[in-house]
Design an enzyme around this catalytic site. Sequence first.
Site, PDB file in Angstrom:
ATOM      1  N   LEU A  70       0.927  -1.308   0.082  1.00 58.66           N
ATOM      2  CA  LEU A  70       0.035  -0.006   0.273  1.00 58.66           C
ATOM      3  C   LEU A  70       1.087   1.321  -0.167  1.00 58.66           C
ATOM      4  O   LEU A  70       2.014   1.122   0.648  1.00 58.66           O
ATOM      5  CB  LEU A  70      -0.934  -0.056   1.435  1.00 58.66           C
ATOM      6  CG  LEU A  70      -2.198  -0.890   1.325  1.00 58.66           C
ATOM      7  CD1 LEU A  70      -2.842  -0.637   2.593  1.00 58.66           C
ATOM      8  CD2 LEU A  70      -3.066  -0.773  -0.021  1.00 58.66           C
ATOM      9  N   ASP A  71       0.691   2.337  -0.715  1.00 57.50           N
ATOM     10  CA  ASP A  71       1.506   3.428  -0.811  1.00 57.50           C
ATOM     11  C   ASP A  71       1.243   3.965   0.551  1.00 57.50           C
ATOM     12  O   ASP A  71       0.563   3.841   1.362  1.00 57.50           O
ATOM     13  CB  ASP A  71       0.616   4.394  -1.751  1.00 57.50           C
ATOM     14  CG  ASP A  71       0.892   4.096  -3.125  1.00 57.50           C
ATOM     15  OD1 ASP A  71       1.681   3.187  -3.734  1.00 57.50           O
ATOM     16  OD2 ASP A  71       0.233   4.619  -4.142  1.00 57.50           O
ATOM     17  N   LYS A  72       2.438   4.626   0.864  1.00 57.78           N
ATOM     18  CA  LYS A  72       2.767   5.305   2.161  1.00 57.78           C
ATOM     19  C   LYS A  72       1.454   6.147   2.727  1.00 57.78           C
ATOM     20  O   LYS A  72       0.860   5.692   3.796  1.00 57.78           O
ATOM     21  CB  LYS A  72       3.864   6.363   2.379  1.00 57.78           C
ATOM     22  CG  LYS A  72       4.070   7.069   3.770  1.00 57.78           C
ATOM     23  CD  LYS A  72       5.483   7.787   3.583  1.00 57.78           C
ATOM     24  CE  LYS A  72       5.331   8.498   4.818  1.00 57.78           C
ATOM     25  NZ  LYS A  72       6.523   9.498   4.764  1.00 57.78           N
ATOM     26  N   THR A  74      -1.639   5.664   1.561  1.00 55.37           N
ATOM     27  CA  THR A  74      -2.837   5.015   1.575  1.00 55.37           C
ATOM     28  C   THR A  74      -2.994   4.121   2.925  1.00 55.37           C
ATOM     29  O   THR A  74      -2.161   3.553   3.269  1.00 55.37           O
ATOM     30  CB  THR A  74      -2.869   4.060   0.506  1.00 55.37           C
ATOM     31  OG1 THR A  74      -2.572   4.883  -0.588  1.00 55.37           O
ATOM     32  CG2 THR A  74      -4.224   3.270   0.212  1.00 55.37           C
ATOM     33  N   ARG A 182      -4.447   5.832  -8.324  1.00 52.98           N
ATOM     34  CA  ARG A 182      -4.088   7.240  -8.473  1.00 52.98           C
ATOM     35  C   ARG A 182      -3.864   7.607  -9.922  1.00 52.98           C
ATOM     36  O   ARG A 182      -4.331   8.839 -10.197  1.00 52.98           O
ATOM     37  CB  ARG A 182      -2.996   7.668  -7.495  1.00 52.98           C
ATOM     38  CG  ARG A 182      -3.089   7.458  -6.032  1.00 52.98           C
ATOM     39  CD  ARG A 182      -1.848   7.425  -5.342  1.00 52.98           C
ATOM     40  NE  ARG A 182      -1.147   8.592  -5.202  1.00 52.98           N
ATOM     41  CZ  ARG A 182      -0.163   8.720  -4.438  1.00 52.98           C
ATOM     42  NH1 ARG A 182       0.431   7.656  -3.827  1.00 52.98           N
ATOM     43  NH2 ARG A 182       0.382   9.710  -4.434  1.00 52.98           N
TER      44      ARG A 182
END
Length: 258
Positions: A70-72, A74, A182
């Site tokens: 997961l992106d930072k 998110t 995104r």
Amino acid sequence: MNTTEIMPNSPRSEFDSDLPVLYQDEFLVAINKPAGLLVHRSDIDRHETRFAVQLLRDQLGQRVFPLHRLDKPTAGVLVFALNPDIARKMMAIFMADSVEKTYLAVVRGYSAERAIIDYPLQEQLDKMTDRLAQQDKAAQSAITYYRRLATVELPFAVGRYLTSRYSLLQLSPKTGRKHQLRRHLKHIFHPIIGDTTHGDGKHNDFFRQQLNCRQLLLASTQLNFPHPVTGQRLEIQAPLDAGFSRIVTELNWNVDNA
């Protein structure tokens, strides 16, 4: 097909010492990753000292093996294996496209009621961490399904329009490209609010100034996959964090009814 539903825990503060555990057995553990927390150490954020892998290892007193990213910024469901053999089995499940992922996002504008974004994405390479990667790879297939859950029109001028419109979307990525959601939402001109890289700066500023919202409004709310040992499908859900929940409430959206 049997499904075991794992009811979400109550939301917990990102400042709690323990990460909120959504599911755990002798093979797997799933947490609700707070927004702003890296999954593991990265050269991209050398100043960071807290990582989900390290915190969860210390919390459980054993090694953990992250199965996806997961992106930072998110928040949401993040699953780990508790031994290398289970990690290998789970990676095969991910590779076989047997994992169903669900996200919620707030985006600019009124989107279509439902649609499929089928738009290949060029691999995004980082100068520091991808120095040895092939620099001229062809764009990779990337597919995202989405459904509009709610809309709102606010009496504030942002940009050239007299009012501002936003949609709450349920997103289901069918591929796992870097920053796929995104980048896909930017491609269809409905960027995610709070996205400082692929988003709309004017609308991000509006949410910061008028709604006191400084986070990316994207959350992984559910993962559904077959258990690597029993084969029974697990449905692991995560509640929205306090910041995201507040925005949903202030915009008079009801996620449960949607």
